[in-house]
Design a protein around this motif. Structure first.
Motif, short mmCIF file in Angstrom:
data_model
loop_
_atom_site.label_atom_id
_atom_site.label_comp_id
_atom_site.label_asym_id
_atom_site.label_seq_id
_atom_site.Cartn_x
_atom_site.Cartn_y
_atom_site.Cartn_z
N VAL A 40 31.67 -53.96 26.92
CA VAL A 40 31.02 -54.12 25.60
C VAL A 40 31.96 -54.90 24.67
N TRP A 41 33.23 -54.49 24.68
CA TRP A 41 34.21 -55.18 23.84
C TRP A 41 34.31 -56.65 24.20
N MET A 42 34.41 -56.91 25.50
CA MET A 42 34.62 -58.29 25.96
C MET A 42 33.51 -59.21 25.50
N PHE A 43 32.25 -58.79 25.69
CA PHE A 43 31.14 -59.68 25.33
C PHE A 43 30.97 -59.78 23.80
N SER A 44 31.27 -58.70 23.08
CA SER A 44 31.24 -58.78 21.62
C SER A 44 32.30 -59.77 21.13
N ALA B 297 36.17 -47.01 23.80
CA ALA B 297 34.88 -46.88 23.11
C ALA B 297 35.04 -47.27 21.63
N ALA B 298 36.08 -46.77 21.00
CA ALA B 298 36.32 -47.13 19.59
C ALA B 298 36.45 -48.64 19.45
N MET B 299 37.20 -49.24 20.37
CA MET B 299 37.44 -50.68 20.35
C MET B 299 36.13 -51.45 20.58
N ALA B 300 35.30 -50.94 21.49
CA ALA B 300 34.03 -51.60 21.81
C ALA B 300 33.10 -51.62 20.60
N PHE B 301 32.89 -50.46 20.00
CA PHE B 301 31.93 -50.38 18.88
C PHE B 301 32.46 -51.10 17.64
N SER B 302 33.77 -51.14 17.51
CA SER B 302 34.37 -51.89 16.41
C SER B 302 34.10 -53.38 16.57
N ALA B 303 34.27 -53.89 17.79
CA ALA B 303 34.02 -55.32 18.03
C ALA B 303 32.54 -55.65 17.91
N LEU B 304 31.71 -54.73 18.36
CA LEU B 304 30.27 -54.97 18.29
C LEU B 304 29.79 -54.99 16.83
N TYR B 305 30.39 -54.11 16.03
CA TYR B 305 30.04 -54.07 14.60
C TYR B 305 30.34 -55.41 13.93
N LYS B 306 31.41 -56.06 14.37
CA LYS B 306 31.75 -57.37 13.79
C LYS B 306 30.63 -58.38 13.96
N VAL B 307 29.92 -58.30 15.08
CA VAL B 307 28.89 -59.31 15.35
C VAL B 307 27.48 -58.78 15.10
N ASP B 308 27.36 -57.49 14.96
CA ASP B 308 26.05 -56.88 14.68
C ASP B 308 26.31 -55.66 13.80
N PRO B 309 26.44 -55.88 12.49
CA PRO B 309 26.96 -54.83 11.60
C PRO B 309 25.98 -53.69 11.35
#
Lengths: 385, 385
Positions: A56-60, A117-129
């Motif tokens: 999830v992190w990688m693709f975000s 998981a924290a890192m993944a959702f943090s990166a995803l939030y950057k691109v989809d807030p």
């Protein structure tokens, strides 16, 4: 050094990322398959939470930093939905593994599931807030901080009081995670946390006498002369040194930069197999037989993280030793880990550099160190003048 | 085949046992050092309970069966005193490891500490019939039986209900332990237990379709297509087959004898590395990449237990296939594991047969498989006419 740039970029965008795009999605139950054989066929369907989160992190991250490819965002969001739905127990801690359909298999004994998981959702939030992503990320981060002193919780097998060891892995990962999540955290918290994790990495776990990073020390920071206390993992230490370089840039800390470069190079000299090439997985700092039977194997992530460290160290310092080592490690890594026949890289070589597990992904290897390493080196080389 | 006899006897009594007599006793705190380097120097002082217990068993057994050497009895009793004093927690379960002075380090998560403790005190009672030894042995045995369905107890990381696996190791060890302790157990209990453990080994874990013994199956005995479920350990299966041969002799069960011989030979064909020789440590029964990074290493105990199986199988059946295999495995084992320069044998070779940890003892290798294997082969060859 800049002439390497195209190779890293092309391998990432032309081969490795398409491999995961094509091979890993579970279109029936969501989430990703990570157990993929040499040709990319699924050979096991279990889902390991930290590997799900890392993907999830990688693709975000790629969507944010390389190009806003909608397929990449869909990929990230599909994995995130699976984790949101199935990843946590009732108290909000992330399981270690799940079945293909999301039923929990292994309890949340491993705090690195939560870290990624924290890192993944943090990166995803950057691109989809979406607020839910932000909330999940910061909630998880705060749970990690509260579990810091006893990360294994009730699953710890250590008798308290006799020999209380603490592990390098947690301060190391926090040094990266805090920067990754800075956009979501209170600036005061970041200011409180960062000096602490730098101190843990560079003063507590970095043994002043030997100049080596230890995997475990006693609670008071002193050396423990036992298997765990004597254990060193050169790749782990070198990876931490590029996290330190990132912190040195963020906080403009030249002294930290110089010490991280010196420590990384020293670790590389120590961990390099002068007979067969490549970097050992584990060594006993006193030269005794290590407990781990895989100690002399050559692992993909160790070599990719070392390339990231060397690229960053050279870019920041211009030190010719970094350049020389980069060329040497690049040559070994691309010759031995890259599969000339099918996409993605091998993960596990024996001491002599022969492939001993032909998998491209498994229980511990997913869509992370190869693409992150390629991306980081590419981006660092872009900054070279 | 009988011409091998002297080599096994001499290696045991002239080299291996003197090594442990000289190198392992901790004259200050009691118990044994097991972390001994190639030359026999102590490199770590922690005490691993199952290795302590195995050494108590070994010296008691030699005193009973080879000669009543008072130094051997003293050796056994010293280790037993250390275990009696420091080995157990408040509920009577045996810790996994202790410091040199006996302070507990790792909780009783591993029921094999208890299995080998029961076996040790049972053997010691045979040569020194103190009630306390008997009591400790039988109490421990009954605790093992009561923990049978959940051997890891609160230390299990598995989420109950999703995929309840049971492990081959426990029925396997009980099949040996029940015979070892028969002199202390109620005959009714033995009569109840033995058919059950034979059934578990030969019907439940032995997969009828493939003819291979699986390391883990679902609670109902069915195959589970996951890493743990696909895991096979040829050495483990072959060791269990000589336990079955002992049971077949004790209970005069020719059908069991024949099935055990056939299964052991089949496992050996499957586990033998036809390219480099030696027996693999782990294989995935479907041919997928095993999870264990050490899967293709060659371990001492695997080869010694195979020699015991082959000697017994040949002695009981006269089957030439057993003789042929014995010669082949004997040649590999004595050439690769025996150290020509210092006493005791190497434990860990890589796939190619090169020594990759030069230790003679460690956290998992003690005074057990080498001397027990040498003793068992010697005794079996004595019975050949």
């Amino acid at each position: 050094m800049k002439h390497y740039l195209q190779a890293y970029r092309n391998e990432l965008l032309g081969s490795v990322i398409p491999f995961w795009m094509e091979r890993s999605p579970d279109s029936v139950h969501g989430g990703y398959f990570t157990c993929l054989d040499q040709k990319g066929q699924v050979y096991d369907t279990d889902k390991f939470v930290w590997l799900q989160a890392r993907q999830v992190w990688m693709f975000s991250m790629l969507y944010a930093n390389v190009e806003p490819n909608p397929a990449w965002l869909r990929m990230a969001k599909d994995g995130a939905a699976f984790l949101e739905k199935h990843g946590r127990d009732a108290s909000g801690d992330f399981y270690f593994s799940l079945t293909q359909t999301g039923a929990p298999l292994v309890q949340p004994y491993n705090i690195f599931s939560d870290c990624f998981a924290a890192m993944a959702f943090s990166a995803l939030y950057k691109v989809d807030p979406q607020l839910a992503y932000r909330q999940l990320s910061t909630d998880t981060f705060h749970r990690i901080l509260s579990r810091r002193n006893n990360p294994k919780g009730t699953y710890s097998k250590t008798v308290p009081g006799t020999r209380n060891l603490k592990s390098f892995a947690l301060p190391m990962i926090l040094s990266n995670l805090t920067l990754e999540m800075e956009h979501l955290l209170d600036p005061g918290l970041v200011k409180d946390l960062v000096p602490g994790v730098i101190h843990e990495v560079m003063e507590v776990f970095l043994d002043a006498e030997s100049g080596l990073v230890l995997e475990n020390v006693l609670e008071d920071g002193s050396f423990s002369d036992c298997f765990e206390g004597r254990l060193t993992s050169p790749g782990h230490a070198i990876e931490a040194m590029w996290f330190m370089l990132d912190l040195s840039c963020r906080f403009d800390d030249e002294a930290l930069r110089d010490r991280a470069i010196a420590t990384g190079l020293k670790t590389l000299e120590y961990g390099w197999d002068t007979t067969y090439g490549g970097i050992y997985y584990f060594l006993d700092c006193k030269g005794h037989p290590p407990e781990k039977l895989e100690w002399n194997q050559k692992l993909w992530w160790v070599h990719l993280e070392t390339l990231v460290f060397l690229a960053k160290a050279y870019q920041l310092s211009g030190d010719k030793a970094c350049l020389h080592w980069f060329e040497k490690v690049h040559e070994y890594t691309w010759t031995h880990f890259r599969d000339p026949d099918y996409p993605e890289w091998f993960g596990y070589l024996d001491r002599y550099g022969r492939v001993q597990l032909s998998l491209k992904g498994g229980k511990w290897k997913g869509c992370f160190h190869v693409p992150r390493g390629l991306y980081q080196v590419w981006q660092t080389l872009e900054q070279l003048t």
